[in-house]
Write a protein that holds these residues in place. Structure first.
Motif, PDB file in Angstrom:
ATOM      1  N   TYR A 253      -4.100  -6.372  33.413  1.00 16.50           N
ATOM      2  CA  TYR A 253      -2.960  -5.558  33.837  1.00 16.50           C
ATOM      3  C   TYR A 253      -3.288  -4.569  34.956  1.00 16.50           C
ATOM      4  O   TYR A 253      -2.452  -4.297  35.813  1.00 16.50           O
ATOM      5  CB  TYR A 253      -2.355  -4.800  32.646  1.00 16.50           C
ATOM      6  N   SER A 255      -5.079  -3.721  38.309  1.00 16.50           N
ATOM      7  CA  SER A 255      -5.718  -4.402  39.442  1.00 16.50           C
ATOM      8  C   SER A 255      -6.873  -3.569  39.958  1.00 16.50           C
ATOM      9  O   SER A 255      -6.659  -2.496  40.515  1.00 16.50           O
ATOM     10  CB  SER A 255      -4.729  -4.562  40.607  1.00 16.50           C
TER      11      SER A 255
ATOM     12  N   GLN B  75       1.217  -4.116  44.473  1.00 18.43           N
ATOM     13  CA  GLN B  75       0.278  -5.042  43.833  1.00 18.43           C
ATOM     14  C   GLN B  75       1.075  -6.060  43.023  1.00 18.43           C
ATOM     15  O   GLN B  75       2.169  -6.422  43.456  1.00 18.43           O
ATOM     16  CB  GLN B  75      -0.748  -4.223  43.034  1.00 18.43           C
ATOM     17  N   LYS B  76       0.536  -6.480  41.865  1.00 17.87           N
ATOM     18  CA  LYS B  76       1.273  -7.586  41.228  1.00 17.87           C
ATOM     19  C   LYS B  76       2.448  -7.112  40.372  1.00 17.87           C
ATOM     20  O   LYS B  76       2.425  -7.192  39.164  1.00 17.87           O
ATOM     21  CB  LYS B  76       0.344  -8.520  40.440  1.00 17.87           C
ATOM     22  N   THR B  77       3.451  -6.619  41.062  1.00 24.42           N
ATOM     23  CA  THR B  77       4.692  -6.202  40.432  1.00 24.42           C
ATOM     24  C   THR B  77       5.490  -7.423  39.952  1.00 24.42           C
ATOM     25  O   THR B  77       5.399  -8.490  40.565  1.00 24.42           O
ATOM     26  CB  THR B  77       5.536  -5.384  41.439  1.00 24.42           C
ATOM     27  N   PRO B  78       6.264  -7.239  38.865  1.00 22.69           N
ATOM     28  CA  PRO B  78       7.153  -8.328  38.429  1.00 22.69           C
ATOM     29  C   PRO B  78       8.198  -8.674  39.496  1.00 22.69           C
ATOM     30  O   PRO B  78       8.783  -9.753  39.461  1.00 22.69           O
ATOM     31  CB  PRO B  78       7.838  -7.759  37.178  1.00 22.69           C
ATOM     32  N   THR B  80       8.669 -10.252  42.407  1.00 20.87           N
ATOM     33  CA  THR B  80       7.746 -11.139  43.117  1.00 20.87           C
ATOM     34  C   THR B  80       7.863 -11.075  44.644  1.00 20.87           C
ATOM     35  O   THR B  80       6.881 -11.275  45.344  1.00 20.87           O
ATOM     36  CB  THR B  80       7.924 -12.600  42.640  1.00 20.87           C
ATOM     37  N   TRP B  82       7.963  -8.641  46.382  1.00 22.72           N
ATOM     38  CA  TRP B  82       7.250  -7.464  46.882  1.00 22.72           C
ATOM     39  C   TRP B  82       5.746  -7.522  46.627  1.00 22.72           C
ATOM     40  O   TRP B  82       5.009  -6.619  47.048  1.00 22.72           O
ATOM     41  CB  TRP B  82       7.844  -6.190  46.256  1.00 22.72           C
ATOM     42  N   VAL B  83       5.264  -8.550  45.935  1.00 22.94           N
ATOM     43  CA  VAL B  83       3.832  -8.624  45.615  1.00 22.94           C
ATOM     44  C   VAL B  83       3.012  -8.604  46.913  1.00 22.94           C
ATOM     45  O   VAL B  83       3.291  -9.392  47.841  1.00 22.94           O
ATOM     46  CB  VAL B  83       3.514  -9.897  44.795  1.00 22.94           C
ATOM     47  N   ASP B  84       2.038  -7.700  46.964  1.00 19.44           N
ATOM     48  CA  ASP B  84       1.145  -7.541  48.131  1.00 19.44           C
ATOM     49  C   ASP B  84       1.859  -7.082  49.402  1.00 19.44           C
ATOM     50  O   ASP B  84       1.275  -7.113  50.490  1.00 19.44           O
ATOM     51  CB  ASP B  84       0.367  -8.842  48.428  1.00 19.44           C
ATOM     52  N   TYR B  85       3.108  -6.648  49.298  1.00 18.19           N
ATOM     53  CA  TYR B  85       3.805  -6.192  50.501  1.00 18.19           C
ATOM     54  C   TYR B  85       3.260  -4.822  50.938  1.00 18.19           C
ATOM     55  O   TYR B  85       3.225  -3.881  50.150  1.00 18.19           O
ATOM     56  CB  TYR B  85       5.321  -6.095  50.251  1.00 18.19           C
ATOM     57  N   TYR B 171       2.208  -8.628  29.004  1.00 23.16           N
ATOM     58  CA  TYR B 171       0.745  -8.522  29.063  1.00 23.16           C
ATOM     59  C   TYR B 171       0.127  -8.177  27.706  1.00 23.16           C
ATOM     60  O   TYR B 171      -0.964  -8.612  27.392  1.00 23.16           O
ATOM     61  CB  TYR B 171       0.313  -7.443  30.073  1.00 23.16           C
TER      62      TYR B 171
END
Lengths: 289, 289
Positions: A253, A255, B75-78, B80, B82-85, B171
């Protein structure tokens, strides 16, 4: 410049004269007796040493709020002779120098950040697992304090399914300290920790409890390094067990490159300083003024 | 001096122009869509406003370490899309001004400390209990950050003996958020929180979980004030239940006038700011540079 440093523990006081480079020049250890006996000995040790400031890392609970009227005063410690004793004020009056006070675990965290196993990061947590469980945090140049100091050993964690031991904490029964500190190991298993070294079940359960606590500390504080010391952690087989369980519990969870199988050995570590961690932390407290 | 402020939430972005006195001069709300749609709208709103800096309190997980190469990157937001944006970098480049980024709950804690219900203390914790559970801490002028930001909603607490619900967290299953956030209430009891207002059993269980979490936060962080907001906390009957259970769980262990029956109502409190807490916190972030 000469500075004084005291590690005030429940069984002994370590007294040291150091300099502003962090070197210990002279050291003496005296037993922790009634304050009317111990404190005059402390004053007599430092009296003619020419120290300009004094740092103290002490057992608690103790008031570490510098703006408080009772700064440096012991609170309701189990050591009844010391309850409400104004340790900071007595030393300041007796020696005529400024006195800075923090908890033993907070100065240990500072010490590890300055000279030990957390010199490369800005935030660290130091945990001791021994007669009790305590932890101190040093974040961006400040120890963690607010309403009072942390009492991280008293959080509750979920019980291991095979554990029926009721816990030793006089306040909370089966809080973390009540089920995972040294005395609870001895009472649960009928032997001291070092006599149980070969019994895998003991350490699997101990790691289950400590890993839960570390996981909570990571979620709440997010330190960049966790240092684990104290008598129970001399059982080195605990480290790999704790590291593995922390990764399992976090379940990916958070990072961070540290929280991976490759790097966890550099995240949850043993102390870099040994016997002098406490008194050197107290010296650092005096240096920082 | 004009400053920009953004509350970047999972469903909407609140954009505001303010001044260095903390006043909001102009505000606009836009939906959170794909970053390729939302971010140009944000840039267009601020483009000709003459702002000198921008503060942003955002949903996470997001990199809030100012020295990191990926500062301000999701980061790894639900969510998707926006992940790594690289939200921080995109805004900095688009507007040509310095951008400061922190989490939504950290800026809410700052906002309460500056203008809300924690103006009289140096340390506070802000918790939101709604769709999820998150908390931010503001201690001695700094928000809490280290390895990453806090994820306080994901700690485990002990299960209530009458609760068999398995938990909603993808998680961790039955972590705090998994058993005490809004969606878990609805799934456990078959109705939304506000439809359950009269059912004492619901709130007794909810208070049992939240009080355990608060007790851990107190032992670990020792904040001088705890502010509880979010949709679930609109059930005001929770406050007295939580306060009483926190005192029971601490069992007198932490010495503080706040942690008494007389003063606990001034320790665990509702927010002082309402809808503007987030965007005002983001403005304060920009003011503080």
């Amino acid at each position: 410049m000469k500075l004084g440093a005291i590690e005030a523990g429940g069984t002994k006081f370590v007294l040291a004269v150091g300099n502003d480079q962090g070197e210990i020049l002279e050291k003496e250890v005296i037993p922790t007796e009634h304050p009317d006996i111990t404190v005059p000995k402390v004053i007599s040790f430092f009296k003619d040493k020419g120290i300009e400031r004094l740092g103290l890392g002490g057992f608690g609970p103790i008031d570490i709020n510098e703006t408080s009227k009772t700064y440096g005063q012991l609170q309701k410690t189990p050591k009844t002779d010391w309850v409400d004793y104004p340790l900071g004020a007595a030393l300041k009056e007796g020696l005529g120098v400024p006195v800075k006070i923090d908890t033993d675990v907070n100065v240990a965290a500072m010490s590890e950040a300055k000279w030990g196993n957390a010199t490369d990061v800005d935030t660290c947590l130091y945990i001791t697992v021994g007669t009790g469980i305590g932890a101190g945090a040093y974040f961006h140049g400040q120890t963690l304090k607010g309403l009072s100091h942390s009492e991280m050993g008293h959080i509750k964690v979920r019980r291991h399914p095979d554990d029926t031991y009721e816990g030793t904490c006089p306040y909370h029964g089966d809080c973390l300290e009540g089920i995972a500190a040294g005395p609870s190991l001895e009472k649960r298993w009928g032997k001291k920790g070092h006599e149980l070294a070969e019994d895998d079940q003991v350490w699997e359960m101990e790691a289950f409890y400590l890993a839960q606590a570390l996981t909570s500390y990571i979620y709440i504080l997010s330190p960049e390094r966790i240092i684990m010391g104290g008598g129970v952690m001399k059982q080195k087989q605990l480290f790999p067990l704790i590291r593995r369980k922390v990764l399992e519990m976090l379940n990916g969870y958070v990072s961070s490159p540290y929280l991976t199988e490759q790097e966890i050995d550099n995240y949850i570590v043993f102390p870099g300083l040994t016997d002098e961690a406490g008194v050197k932390g107290a010296l650092y407290l005096a240096m920082k003024e």
